[in-house]
Structures are given as C-alpha cells and as structure tokens.
Design a protein around this motif. Structure first.
Motif, PDB file in Angstrom:
ATOM      1  N   LEU A  34       0.831  -1.204   0.000  1.00 25.91           N
ATOM      2  CA  LEU A  34       0.000   0.000   0.000  1.00 25.91           C
ATOM      3  C   LEU A  34       0.863   1.250   0.000  1.00 25.91           C
ATOM      4  CD1 LEU A  34      -2.782   1.313   0.150  1.00 25.91           C
ATOM      5  CD2 LEU A  34      -2.685   1.088   2.641  1.00 25.91           C
ATOM      6  N   ILE A  35       1.889   1.229   0.853  1.00 27.49           N
ATOM      7  CA  ILE A  35       2.781   2.404   0.909  1.00 27.49           C
ATOM      8  C   ILE A  35       3.496   2.586  -0.414  1.00 27.49           C
ATOM      9  CG2 ILE A  35       4.844   3.320   2.014  1.00 27.49           C
ATOM     10  CD1 ILE A  35       3.930   1.964   4.596  1.00 27.49           C
ATOM     11  N   GLU A  36       3.941   1.468  -0.985  1.00 28.67           N
ATOM     12  CA  GLU A  36       4.638   1.553  -2.266  1.00 28.67           C
ATOM     13  C   GLU A  36       3.715   2.088  -3.358  1.00 28.67           C
ATOM     14  OE1 GLU A  36       7.130  -1.374  -5.323  1.00 28.67           O
ATOM     15  OE2 GLU A  36       6.264  -2.133  -3.437  1.00 28.67           O
ATOM     16  N   TYR A  37       2.440   1.645  -3.312  1.00 27.45           N
ATOM     17  CA  TYR A  37       1.500   2.133  -4.322  1.00 27.45           C
ATOM     18  C   TYR A  37       1.229   3.621  -4.133  1.00 27.45           C
ATOM     19  CZ  TYR A  37      -2.815   2.852  -6.896  1.00 27.45           C
ATOM     20  OH  TYR A  37      -3.774   3.341  -7.752  1.00 27.45           O
ATOM     21  N   VAL A  38       1.053   4.045  -2.885  1.00 30.08           N
ATOM     22  CA  VAL A  38       0.790   5.458  -2.627  1.00 30.08           C
ATOM     23  C   VAL A  38       1.969   6.306  -3.079  1.00 30.08           C
ATOM     24  CG1 VAL A  38       0.447   7.156  -0.806  1.00 30.08           C
ATOM     25  CG2 VAL A  38      -0.834   5.015  -0.764  1.00 30.08           C
ATOM     26  N   GLN A  39       3.179   5.816  -2.845  1.00 30.15           N
ATOM     27  CA  GLN A  39       4.353   6.561  -3.276  1.00 30.15           C
ATOM     28  C   GLN A  39       4.542   6.508  -4.784  1.00 30.15           C
ATOM     29  OE1 GLN A  39       7.554   4.839  -0.995  1.00 30.15           O
ATOM     30  NE2 GLN A  39       7.046   6.009   0.846  1.00 30.15           N
ATOM     31  N   ARG A  40       4.048   5.430  -5.398  1.00 27.81           N
ATOM     32  CA  ARG A  40       4.194   5.295  -6.845  1.00 27.81           C
ATOM     33  C   ARG A  40       3.058   5.977  -7.601  1.00 27.81           C
ATOM     34  NH1 ARG A  40       4.023   0.278  -6.825  1.00 27.81           N
ATOM     35  NH2 ARG A  40       2.004  -0.108  -7.817  1.00 27.81           N
ATOM     36  N   GLU A  41       1.949   6.240  -6.904  1.00 29.55           N
ATOM     37  CA  GLU A  41       0.767   6.792  -7.560  1.00 29.55           C
ATOM     38  C   GLU A  41       1.025   8.134  -8.250  1.00 29.55           C
ATOM     39  OE1 GLU A  41      -3.989   7.057  -6.528  1.00 29.55           O
ATOM     40  OE2 GLU A  41      -2.523   7.427  -4.946  1.00 29.55           O
ATOM     41  N   PRO A  42       1.781   9.042  -7.645  1.00 32.28           N
ATOM     42  CA  PRO A  42       2.036  10.308  -8.363  1.00 32.28           C
ATOM     43  C   PRO A  42       2.879  10.148  -9.623  1.00 32.28           C
ATOM     44  CG  PRO A  42       2.445  10.535  -6.011  1.00 32.28           C
ATOM     45  CD  PRO A  42       2.298   9.083  -6.279  1.00 32.28           C
ATOM     46  N   PHE A  43       3.429   8.960  -9.833  1.00 31.52           N
ATOM     47  CA  PHE A  43       4.300   8.748 -10.988  1.00 31.52           C
ATOM     48  C   PHE A  43       3.762   7.657 -11.920  1.00 31.52           C
ATOM     49  CE2 PHE A  43       6.824   9.893  -7.247  1.00 31.52           C
ATOM     50  CZ  PHE A  43       7.420  11.071  -7.671  1.00 31.52           C
ATOM     51  N   LEU A  44       2.477   7.352 -11.850  1.00 29.20           N
ATOM     52  CA  LEU A  44       1.922   6.309 -12.710  1.00 29.20           C
ATOM     53  C   LEU A  44       2.091   6.710 -14.178  1.00 29.20           C
ATOM     54  CD1 LEU A  44      -1.387   5.382 -10.831  1.00 29.20           C
ATOM     55  CD2 LEU A  44       0.771   4.114 -10.872  1.00 29.20           C
ATOM     56  N   PRO A  45       2.544   5.790 -14.976  1.00 31.07           N
ATOM     57  CA  PRO A  45       2.759   6.131 -16.403  1.00 31.07           C
ATOM     58  C   PRO A  45       1.446   6.418 -17.118  1.00 31.07           C
ATOM     59  CG  PRO A  45       3.047   3.777 -16.036  1.00 31.07           C
ATOM     60  CD  PRO A  45       2.893   4.389 -14.684  1.00 31.07           C
ATOM     61  N   LEU A  46       1.511   7.265 -18.101  1.00 31.49           N
ATOM     62  CA  LEU A  46       0.341   7.634 -18.886  1.00 31.49           C
ATOM     63  C   LEU A  46       0.148   6.636 -20.017  1.00 31.49           C
ATOM     64  CD1 LEU A  46       0.999  11.480 -19.144  1.00 31.49           C
ATOM     65  CD2 LEU A  46      -0.497  10.295 -17.525  1.00 31.49           C
ATOM     66  N   SER A  47      -1.104   6.402 -20.330  1.00 32.99           N
ATOM     67  CA  SER A  47      -1.408   5.524 -21.458  1.00 32.99           C
ATOM     68  C   SER A  47      -1.185   6.264 -22.775  1.00 32.99           C
ATOM     69  CB  SER A  47      -2.853   5.024 -21.349  1.00 32.99           C
ATOM     70  OG  SER A  47      -3.758   6.105 -21.462  1.00 32.99           O
ATOM     71  N   LYS A  48      -1.131   5.517 -23.851  1.00 34.11           N
ATOM     72  CA  LYS A  48      -0.949   6.120 -25.169  1.00 34.11           C
ATOM     73  C   LYS A  48      -2.142   6.975 -25.549  1.00 34.11           C
ATOM     74  CE  LYS A  48       2.125   2.516 -26.945  1.00 34.11           C
ATOM     75  NZ  LYS A  48       2.355   1.507 -28.023  1.00 34.11           N
ATOM     76  N   GLU A  49      -3.321   6.564 -25.111  1.00 33.23           N
ATOM     77  CA  GLU A  49      -4.517   7.366 -25.390  1.00 33.23           C
ATOM     78  C   GLU A  49      -4.447   8.727 -24.705  1.00 33.23           C
ATOM     79  OE1 GLU A  49      -4.465   4.288 -24.441  1.00 33.23           O
ATOM     80  OE2 GLU A  49      -5.285   3.186 -26.162  1.00 33.23           O
ATOM     81  N   ASP A  50      -3.977   8.729 -23.440  1.00 37.76           N
ATOM     82  CA  ASP A  50      -3.853   9.999 -22.711  1.00 37.76           C
ATOM     83  C   ASP A  50      -2.826  10.904 -23.378  1.00 37.76           C
ATOM     84  OD1 ASP A  50      -5.728   9.132 -20.872  1.00 37.76           O
ATOM     85  OD2 ASP A  50      -4.224   8.343 -19.485  1.00 37.76           O
ATOM     86  N   GLU A  51      -1.709  10.378 -23.766  1.00 36.29           N
ATOM     87  CA  GLU A  51      -0.681  11.182 -24.431  1.00 36.29           C
ATOM     88  C   GLU A  51      -1.195  11.743 -25.758  1.00 36.29           C
ATOM     89  OE1 GLU A  51       2.687   8.676 -24.803  1.00 36.29           O
ATOM     90  OE2 GLU A  51       3.242   8.799 -22.670  1.00 36.29           O
ATOM     91  N   LYS A  52      -1.967  10.921 -26.479  1.00 38.32           N
ATOM     92  CA  LYS A  52      -2.527  11.373 -27.753  1.00 38.32           C
ATOM     93  C   LYS A  52      -3.534  12.487 -27.549  1.00 38.32           C
ATOM     94  CE  LYS A  52      -4.721   9.551 -31.946  1.00 38.32           C
ATOM     95  NZ  LYS A  52      -5.268   8.336 -32.621  1.00 38.32           N
ATOM     96  N   ALA A  53      -4.365  12.385 -26.479  1.00 36.06           N
ATOM     97  CA  ALA A  53      -5.368  13.423 -26.209  1.00 36.06           C
ATOM     98  C   ALA A  53      -4.698  14.735 -25.825  1.00 36.06           C
ATOM     99  CB  ALA A  53      -6.305  12.950 -25.119  1.00 36.06           C
ATOM    100  N   VAL A  54      -3.649  14.687 -25.060  1.00 39.80           N
ATOM    101  CA  VAL A  54      -2.940  15.907 -24.657  1.00 39.80           C
ATOM    102  C   VAL A  54      -2.260  16.541 -25.872  1.00 39.80           C
ATOM    103  CG1 VAL A  54      -1.044  16.801 -23.268  1.00 39.80           C
ATOM    104  CG2 VAL A  54      -2.639  15.157 -22.283  1.00 39.80           C
ATOM    105  N   LYS A  55      -1.667  15.715 -26.696  1.00 36.56           N
ATOM    106  CA  LYS A  55      -1.002  16.238 -27.897  1.00 36.56           C
ATOM    107  C   LYS A  55      -1.999  16.920 -28.820  1.00 36.56           C
ATOM    108  CE  LYS A  55       2.082  14.791 -31.628  1.00 36.56           C
ATOM    109  NZ  LYS A  55       2.804  13.656 -32.264  1.00 36.56           N
ATOM    110  N   HIS A  56      -3.178  16.329 -28.923  1.00 38.96           N
ATOM    111  CA  HIS A  56      -4.206  16.948 -29.764  1.00 38.96           C
ATOM    112  C   HIS A  56      -4.668  18.270 -29.164  1.00 38.96           C
ATOM    113  CE1 HIS A  56      -7.628  17.297 -32.459  1.00 38.96           C
ATOM    114  NE2 HIS A  56      -8.440  17.429 -31.412  1.00 38.96           N
TER     115      HIS A  56
END
Length: 475
Positions: free
Chosen positions: A232-254
């Motif tokens: 749980l602690i590892e997930y909470v610490q990793r949560e701010p750095f979760l990788p973005l999906s390709k769909e999210d990157e494409k939406a931001v680029k658009h």
C-alpha cells in the motif's frame, strides 16, 4: 509397747493425715510423720488428638462447654486434677466432630506434590498444640483463668491467633494447599522432580512442535500484513508517478495543437473556469503557468480530497488572487477584503478544522507556496529557488488569528508556532518550471508525502497535469 512413754497409738482414719501434736507433747527421740509439702510448679502436657486435615473441636471449646465442678479439698489435688482433665479431654476430643477452616480457596496441585507434608512430624505439631493448652498448676488463680475462655476467642470452631499467617502455618493443617516453603532439601527435590515430570509430559504430547507451529503461523500472518502495508505504501508513493497511457498522451497532444487554440476544451461549472487550447498550452515544455490552469488544478485537488477523504489530508486551497487581495499594495494588510471568502455557507467548514491551508504566492514572475500547517503548528514557505520571505509568513499568521476569531470565535496564540523555510525540497534548474514545482508541492503535501521528485520529472508532470485538467479529475 504400752510401757513406753510418749508413744500414742494413732486413731482410726488418720493414716492419710498428719499428726496435730505439737513438738512439746512428744517425748525426746520420737518423731512424727513429715508434713506434706506443696510440690514445685510445673507444666502438665495433656494428650493432644491431632487430625490430618485440621484440629478437633479444640481444647478451648471443650473447656467452654464443660460445666464447672465443685472444688474438693484433698491432699492429692494435683493427681485428681490431672486424672479428671485427662479423661475429660480424651473423651470429648474423640467424640467431637473435626473442625477446619473453609474460608480459604483450595488449590489443586499435582499428584507429585500431594505427598509433601505441611508439617515435619507429629511430635512438633503436638508440641505446638500443647503450648496452647499449658496450665500452671503452681498458682490456682492462674489455673482457673486458663480454664476459663471468652467467647470472642473462638471463630468457626477453631483456635484463633492474632497472626493469621502463624495460624495457617502451625494450626490449619490443610494438605490441599500448595507447597510454599522450599527451604528444606526434600521439599525442593520433590518440586524439582515435579517440574521435570511436567516438562517430559509436554514433550511427549508434542507441545514444543505445537508451539512452534503457532509461532510460525503468527509470524506468517504478521508478514502478510506487513507486506500488505508495504504494498500500500509503495503504491501510494508510486501513484504520483503512474505512467500515462498512449490514449492519454494522444489526447494531450491533440489539445496542444494549433487547431484548438481558440476552442474551449473544458469548463468547470462550479468554479466557472473555462480552459481553451491557448490557455492549456502553458503546460507545454518551456512555458510559464497561468492563473486559470493553476486555479482549476487547485479546485480538482479539493474535489479529489472530497472523493477519498481517508486517503488525503483535509486541506483548503486558496486561489492565486487571495494573497494579492489580502495584501494590497496601496493599503497593506486588509483582512476585510477576504473576510467573505471563507464563510461557512460557501465552504461548509472552518479553516481551523483543516490540517493544512495552501496559499499560492506570485512574486511578479516567480511562483512560490506558503502553507499554514495547523497539524504541525507551523508556517511554511516553499520556494524552488530556496528563497526566504519572512514578511509573507508574518502576514499569514496575522490572517489566521483574525480568521479564527471571526469565524470560530476562538483566540489562537500563534506566538509559539514555528516559521519554517523549507530547504529539503526539489530545486528548480531552469527559468520556467516554478509554477509546476509549486503545483507538485501542493500535490505531494496534500497526500501527506515527502517531496520525492526532481527536475527531470517536470516534463512528465506537465503532460499529466494537462490530462487531469482535460478529464476534470485529479488523480
């Protein structure tokens, strides 16, 4: 013998009595029988019937129930007294029921210890008992006092003594009591043997293996809980750095494209903030953040806390115009200018109920962050260039006192609160990421996390912030 002068034949019935003739009436050379002298005082030990589990009705009870006999004048008073009392004591003691104390808890002991005697031998016990019935025959007055017994000296049919521990060590002979005196070698040897027997029995029953299994099971359960907490602690610490999906990157680029510069991409109805393509482009690498993007992201952080109140700290996020309104360049400190910003009707809570209060500070071309840390009772200032502005913290301390007095009607003493210019924080290494550093200070502090990011992660945070704004949901 009639001719012998001075000799008088004793009369009948005088064999056991002394002559009453005076020396003057007797002829020389003739002597009378010697007078009976009182013997020396000595103690007489009467026989003592002792029961294994307690005493008989006890001598004092016997003497209390026996009716007094008339005193007889006899030349053999000592013999009559001994014979009379011996027979009476023996008869009454054998006929009386066994009395023992029942007001003590009986403790069961092992069979190995049941044979241990609480008394050394009958002789010592009898001697201890006889001491309670000693009679002084030398003095009749003391003898009568010994034979008389007050009712308050008896309780539950047993002899009372003033010291309760003495009574139970010498009088109350109860075999069911555990052995407490191991000073003797024999008692110690038997207790040690009993302990060894118990240990061997436990080994035979597999107690050691059972205990080992229980301990291992407990350790496994604790380890599983620890692993869950670690995950749980590892997930909470990793949560701010979760990788973005390709769909999210494409939406931001658009959204960053030139075709959407004039288009309104999202609208937040509660805060009435519109985000156009041109406004969102401030999140592209190398750009300075504007007020609309920062203020909308602060609103999304507050909504994130409302969705999961147990996961995030209770915080309040002022917008970028608050501090400018509080400290007007012309009039100075002005609490009245921001007094209505924090009404109960508008917020639904008082600021004093929060853990932290965040205030963005815009210093002409540089963004910093001030924090009223109610939880830790201190005022904090975070600058990605590690600058210091004591006047800002002094102003916020004054505002907090006025706010709590006005809304909660409570006087807060902040004189003991610490002013902290945070130095252990990620540093900015360029001239355009100060706004992103400020937003990440807000994000991590509201999570209750340390500031564990670096300058190299700013491009990722820019794209992630743009994605969260487009979705109107901070993660």
């Amino acid at each position: 013998m009639e001719g012998v002068s001075g000799y008088h034949k004793p009369s009948a019935g005088c064999e056991n009595s002394s002559f009453s003739h005076s020396p003057k009436a007797m002829a020389p050379g003739n002597y009378r029988y010697p007078e009976v002298k009182t013997p020396l005082p000595r103690q007489v030990h009467a026989p003592s019937p002792v029961r294994r589990f307690g005493l008989s009705s006890c001598t004092r009870q016997i003497r209390r129930n026996r009716s007094p006999r008339p005193r007889q004048d006899s030349g053999n008073a000592l013999g009559d007294f001994i014979s009379r009392n011996h027979n009476s004591l023996k008869r009454d003691a054998l006929d009386s029921p066994v009395c023992y104390r029942t007001d003590r808890e009986v403790i069961d002991v092992d069979d190995e210890l049941s044979d241990v005697e609480l008394i050394s031998d009958d002789t010592s016990t009898e001697a201890d008992f006889v001491q309670n019935v000693d009679m002084d025959v030398g003095d009749e007055a003391e003898k009568e006092n010994e034979l008389s017994l007050e009712d308050d000296d008896l309780e539950y049919g047993s002899v009372m003594v003033h010291d309760e521990s003495e009574a139970y060590s010498s009088l109350v002979l109860n075999r069911s009591r555990p052995v407490t005196d191991v000073s003797g070698f024999e008692a110690y040897r038997k207790a040690l043997k009993s302990a060894e027997t118990r240990t061997s029995k436990l080994k035979d029953r597999g107690f050691a293996g059972f205990l080992k299994e229980r301990c291992l099971a407990l350790l496994r359960s604790l380890r599983s809980l620890w692993l869950q907490d670690e995950e749980l602690i590892e997930y909470v610490q990793r949560e701010p750095f979760l990788p973005l999906s390709k769909e999210d990157e494409k939406a931001v680029k658009h959204a960053f494209s030139a075709n959407n510069i004039q288009n309104i991409l999202v609208t937040h109805e509660n805060s009435n903030i519109d985000i156009t393509g041109e406004t969102l482009r401030c999140l592209k690498p190398g750009q300075w953040l504007n007020d609309e993007v920062i203020n909308l992201y602060l609103v999304l952080l507050k909504e994130r806390e409302a969705r999961e109140p147990k996961k995030f700290l209770k915080c309040h996020f002022f917008n970028t115009f608050f501090f400018t309104k509080l400290v007007n360049s012309g009039t100075g400190y002005n609490y009245g200018a921001v007094r209505r910003w924090t009404s109960m009707k508008k917020l639904g809570y008082h600021l004093i109920d929060c853990d932290k209060i965040f205030i963005p500070i815009h210093m002409n071309i540089h963004w910093t962050l001030a924090v009223i840390n109610i939880k830790d009772r201190k005022f904090q200032y975070l600058d990605s260039f590690k600058g210091r502005e004591p006047r800002i913290l002094d102003t916020l301390a004054r505002y907090f006192v006025d706010e709590v007095r006005d809304k909660s009607e409570v006087e807060v003493d902040v004189s003991q609160w610490r002013q902290e210019f945070v130095q252990d924080l990620p540093e900015q290494r360029n001239g355009f990421d100060c706004g992103m550093f400020m937003l990440k200070y807000l994000d991590f502090y509201s999570r209750g996390l340390d500031l564990c990011f670096t300058q190299e992660q700013m491009p990722y945070f820019r794209v992630r912030t743009a994605k969260e704004i487009l979705q109107l949901k901070a993660e």
